[in-house]
Design a protein around this motif. Sequence first.
Motif, PDB file in Angstrom:
ATOM      1  N   VAL A  89       0.832  -1.215   0.000  1.00  0.00           N
ATOM      2  CA  VAL A  89       0.000   0.000   0.000  1.00  0.00           C
ATOM      3  C   VAL A  89       0.865   1.264   0.000  1.00  0.00           C
ATOM      4  O   VAL A  89       0.348   2.378  -0.138  1.00  0.00           O
ATOM      5  N   GLY A  90       2.175   1.081   0.176  1.00  0.00           N
ATOM      6  CA  GLY A  90       3.090   2.221   0.137  1.00  0.00           C
ATOM      7  C   GLY A  90       3.588   2.690   1.489  1.00  0.00           C
ATOM      8  O   GLY A  90       4.020   3.836   1.634  1.00  0.00           O
ATOM      9  N   LYS A  91       3.569   1.814   2.485  1.00  0.00           N
ATOM     10  CA  LYS A  91       4.010   2.192   3.832  1.00  0.00           C
ATOM     11  C   LYS A  91       5.459   2.674   3.840  1.00  0.00           C
ATOM     12  O   LYS A  91       5.776   3.719   4.395  1.00  0.00           O
ATOM     13  N   THR A  92       6.338   1.884   3.231  1.00  0.00           N
ATOM     14  CA  THR A  92       7.758   2.225   3.226  1.00  0.00           C
ATOM     15  C   THR A  92       8.014   3.510   2.442  1.00  0.00           C
ATOM     16  O   THR A  92       8.855   4.329   2.829  1.00  0.00           O
ATOM     17  N   GLN A  93       7.283   3.713   1.357  1.00  0.00           N
ATOM     18  CA  GLN A  93       7.459   4.913   0.543  1.00  0.00           C
ATOM     19  C   GLN A  93       7.012   6.170   1.298  1.00  0.00           C
ATOM     20  O   GLN A  93       7.639   7.230   1.200  1.00  0.00           O
ATOM     21  N   ILE A  94       5.918   6.053   2.049  1.00  0.00           N
ATOM     22  CA  ILE A  94       5.459   7.185   2.851  1.00  0.00           C
ATOM     23  C   ILE A  94       6.500   7.537   3.904  1.00  0.00           C
ATOM     24  O   ILE A  94       6.825   8.714   4.119  1.00  0.00           O
ATOM     25  N   LEU A  95       7.031   6.519   4.556  1.00  0.00           N
ATOM     26  CA  LEU A  95       8.054   6.740   5.564  1.00  0.00           C
ATOM     27  C   LEU A  95       9.302   7.362   4.961  1.00  0.00           C
ATOM     28  O   LEU A  95       9.889   8.295   5.523  1.00  0.00           O
ATOM     29  N   SER A  96       9.716   6.857   3.809  1.00  0.00           N
ATOM     30  CA  SER A  96      10.895   7.390   3.131  1.00  0.00           C
ATOM     31  C   SER A  96      10.687   8.845   2.714  1.00  0.00           C
ATOM     32  O   SER A  96      11.591   9.674   2.808  1.00  0.00           O
ATOM     33  N   ARG A  97       9.478   9.162   2.275  1.00  0.00           N
ATOM     34  CA  ARG A  97       9.170  10.531   1.863  1.00  0.00           C
ATOM     35  C   ARG A  97       9.251  11.475   3.054  1.00  0.00           C
ATOM     36  O   ARG A  97       9.772  12.590   2.956  1.00  0.00           O
ATOM     37  N   LEU A 104       4.377   9.419  -3.893  1.00  0.00           N
ATOM     38  CA  LEU A 104       5.070   9.744  -5.141  1.00  0.00           C
ATOM     39  C   LEU A 104       5.316  11.244  -5.272  1.00  0.00           C
ATOM     40  O   LEU A 104       6.438  11.689  -5.522  1.00  0.00           O
ATOM     41  N   THR A 105       4.278  12.044  -5.074  1.00  0.00           N
ATOM     42  CA  THR A 105       4.413  13.500  -5.213  1.00  0.00           C
ATOM     43  C   THR A 105       4.758  14.183  -3.897  1.00  0.00           C
ATOM     44  O   THR A 105       5.194  15.329  -3.883  1.00  0.00           O
ATOM     45  N   GLY A 106       4.530  13.466  -2.795  1.00  0.00           N
ATOM     46  CA  GLY A 106       4.785  14.050  -1.483  1.00  0.00           C
ATOM     47  C   GLY A 106       3.575  14.767  -0.899  1.00  0.00           C
ATOM     48  O   GLY A 106       3.629  15.255   0.235  1.00  0.00           O
ATOM     49  N   GLU A 107       2.489  14.828  -1.660  1.00  0.00           N
ATOM     50  CA  GLU A 107       1.308  15.559  -1.216  1.00  0.00           C
ATOM     51  C   GLU A 107       0.769  15.029   0.113  1.00  0.00           C
ATOM     52  O   GLU A 107       0.477  13.840   0.255  1.00  0.00           O
ATOM     53  N   ASN A 108       0.649  15.923   1.075  1.00  0.00           N
ATOM     54  CA  ASN A 108       0.061  15.670   2.404  1.00  0.00           C
ATOM     55  C   ASN A 108       0.837  14.704   3.290  1.00  0.00           C
ATOM     56  O   ASN A 108       0.413  14.439   4.423  1.00  0.00           O
ATOM     57  N   VAL A 109       1.959  14.189   2.842  1.00  0.00           N
ATOM     58  CA  VAL A 109       2.731  13.261   3.675  1.00  0.00           C
ATOM     59  C   VAL A 109       3.268  13.977   4.911  1.00  0.00           C
ATOM     60  O   VAL A 109       3.111  13.513   6.044  1.00  0.00           O
ATOM     61  N   GLU A 110       3.890  15.115   4.678  1.00  0.00           N
ATOM     62  CA  GLU A 110       4.445  15.906   5.785  1.00  0.00           C
ATOM     63  C   GLU A 110       3.354  16.294   6.776  1.00  0.00           C
ATOM     64  O   GLU A 110       3.490  16.109   7.988  1.00  0.00           O
ATOM     65  N   SER A 111       2.263  16.827   6.282  1.00  0.00           N
ATOM     66  CA  SER A 111       1.190  17.314   7.153  1.00  0.00           C
ATOM     67  C   SER A 111       0.547  16.179   7.946  1.00  0.00           C
ATOM     68  O   SER A 111       0.161  16.356   9.104  1.00  0.00           O
ATOM     69  N   ALA A 112       0.441  14.992   7.334  1.00  0.00           N
ATOM     70  CA  ALA A 112      -0.155  13.845   8.029  1.00  0.00           C
ATOM     71  C   ALA A 112       0.710  13.416   9.210  1.00  0.00           C
ATOM     72  O   ALA A 112       0.205  13.181  10.319  1.00  0.00           O
ATOM     73  N   PHE A 113       2.019  13.317   8.989  1.00  0.00           N
ATOM     74  CA  PHE A 113       2.920  12.932  10.070  1.00  0.00           C
ATOM     75  C   PHE A 113       2.969  13.996  11.162  1.00  0.00           C
ATOM     76  O   PHE A 113       2.948  13.669  12.361  1.00  0.00           O
ATOM     77  N   ILE A 114       3.047  15.251  10.755  1.00  0.00           N
ATOM     78  CA  ILE A 114       3.117  16.332  11.732  1.00  0.00           C
ATOM     79  C   ILE A 114       1.847  16.377  12.579  1.00  0.00           C
ATOM     80  O   ILE A 114       1.897  16.553  13.805  1.00  0.00           O
ATOM     81  N   LYS A 115       0.687  16.190  11.937  1.00  0.00           N
ATOM     82  CA  LYS A 115      -0.580  16.165  12.673  1.00  0.00           C
ATOM     83  C   LYS A 115      -0.565  15.026  13.687  1.00  0.00           C
ATOM     84  O   LYS A 115      -0.995  15.203  14.843  1.00  0.00           O
ATOM     85  N   LEU A 116      -0.082  13.862  13.289  1.00  0.00           N
ATOM     86  CA  LEU A 116      -0.007  12.712  14.183  1.00  0.00           C
ATOM     87  C   LEU A 116       0.896  13.019  15.378  1.00  0.00           C
ATOM     88  O   LEU A 116       0.533  12.761  16.533  1.00  0.00           O
ATOM     89  N   LEU A 117       2.062  13.607  15.119  1.00  0.00           N
ATOM     90  CA  LEU A 117       3.002  13.932  16.194  1.00  0.00           C
ATOM     91  C   LEU A 117       2.444  15.020  17.106  1.00  0.00           C
ATOM     92  O   LEU A 117       2.660  14.993  18.329  1.00  0.00           O
ATOM     93  N   GLU A 118       1.726  15.978  16.531  1.00  0.00           N
ATOM     94  CA  GLU A 118       1.098  17.022  17.336  1.00  0.00           C
ATOM     95  C   GLU A 118       0.075  16.438  18.294  1.00  0.00           C
ATOM     96  O   GLU A 118       0.000  16.829  19.465  1.00  0.00           O
ATOM     97  N   GLU A 119      -0.713  15.496  17.802  1.00  0.00           N
ATOM     98  CA  GLU A 119      -1.741  14.880  18.643  1.00  0.00           C
ATOM     99  C   GLU A 119      -1.116  14.014  19.728  1.00  0.00           C
ATOM    100  O   GLU A 119      -1.613  13.968  20.853  1.00  0.00           O
ATOM    101  N   ILE A 120      -0.024  13.330  19.401  1.00  0.00           N
ATOM    102  CA  ILE A 120       0.690  12.548  20.417  1.00  0.00           C
ATOM    103  C   ILE A 120       1.217  13.484  21.495  1.00  0.00           C
ATOM    104  O   ILE A 120       1.083  13.223  22.698  1.00  0.00           O
ATOM    105  N   ASN A 121       1.806  14.593  21.063  1.00  0.00           N
ATOM    106  CA  ASN A 121       2.342  15.569  22.009  1.00  0.00           C
ATOM    107  C   ASN A 121       1.248  16.109  22.924  1.00  0.00           C
ATOM    108  O   ASN A 121       1.453  16.332  24.117  1.00  0.00           O
ATOM    109  N   SER A 122       0.059  16.307  22.354  1.00  0.00           N
ATOM    110  CA  SER A 122      -1.076  16.792  23.141  1.00  0.00           C
ATOM    111  C   SER A 122      -1.465  15.775  24.209  1.00  0.00           C
ATOM    112  O   SER A 122      -1.731  16.136  25.366  1.00  0.00           O
ATOM    113  N   VAL A 123      -1.494  14.491  23.823  1.00  0.00           N
ATOM    114  CA  VAL A 123      -1.826  13.424  24.774  1.00  0.00           C
ATOM    115  C   VAL A 123      -0.791  13.374  25.891  1.00  0.00           C
ATOM    116  O   VAL A 123      -1.130  13.259  27.084  1.00  0.00           O
TER     117      VAL A 123
END
Length: 230
Positions: free
Chosen positions: A33-41, A167-186
């Motif tokens: 599904v592209g897990k490794t590619q998302i992580l690499s991006r 592939l294009t990088g669209e929303n990859v950064e924002s998705a990870f940052i949102k996840l980390l922000e929510e973890i930080n909030s918890v």
Amino acid sequence: MVQVEKKQEKIDYDMEEKIDYVFKVVVIGDSAVGKTQILSRFSKNEFCFDSKSTIGVEFQTRTVTINGKVIKAQIWDTAGQERYRAVTSAYYRGALGAMLVYDITKRQSFDHVAKWVEELRAHADTSIVIMLVGNKGDLVDLRMVPTEDAVEFAEDQGLFFSETSALTGENVESAFIKLLEEINSVISKKALECGNGYYDATKLKGSNVDVILGAELEISEMKKLSSCSC
């Protein structure tokens, strides 16, 4: 050239010295599904066109600043095949966040999402933050999973949601940052509940080397388990 490299090494070292937290995040979902590619991006801003299936478990890191805190994201990637399910307990141990990935062009990968959520809820901490991600958003003509279906599922399960394209990088950064922000909030809420502003479970202990070596030992353990489950 040598001076430039030494200067960059000093900057990297200074960043490591200032780390406030290390957050372990797991990336899960069906195979291909592209897990490794998302992580690499996210970790390297790279996309590999001849990428091979992940064998066993790997992890990569990236350091970011969120709400004034320097956070090292330790992101774990594993193969989606059933034969690696024996690694489950060790893989989820200490995870504060999870990125659950499906392929928008493969309906079956989305149909399996509920099973992955069930597995997370069974083996991970109850406060784990989950981000549902529909990858390969660039393949709009091949879409088999309507965005509305994913949004409905995410809302029903209390997950965050994003569609990305490794592939294009669209929303990859924002998705990870949102996840980390929510973890930080918890984590911040738990620190307040402790009454002293300190949450021991995620505070960096020892040096960064200790953290990385600990992860490598866990990976070695999981590889042994997965080799026995074939």
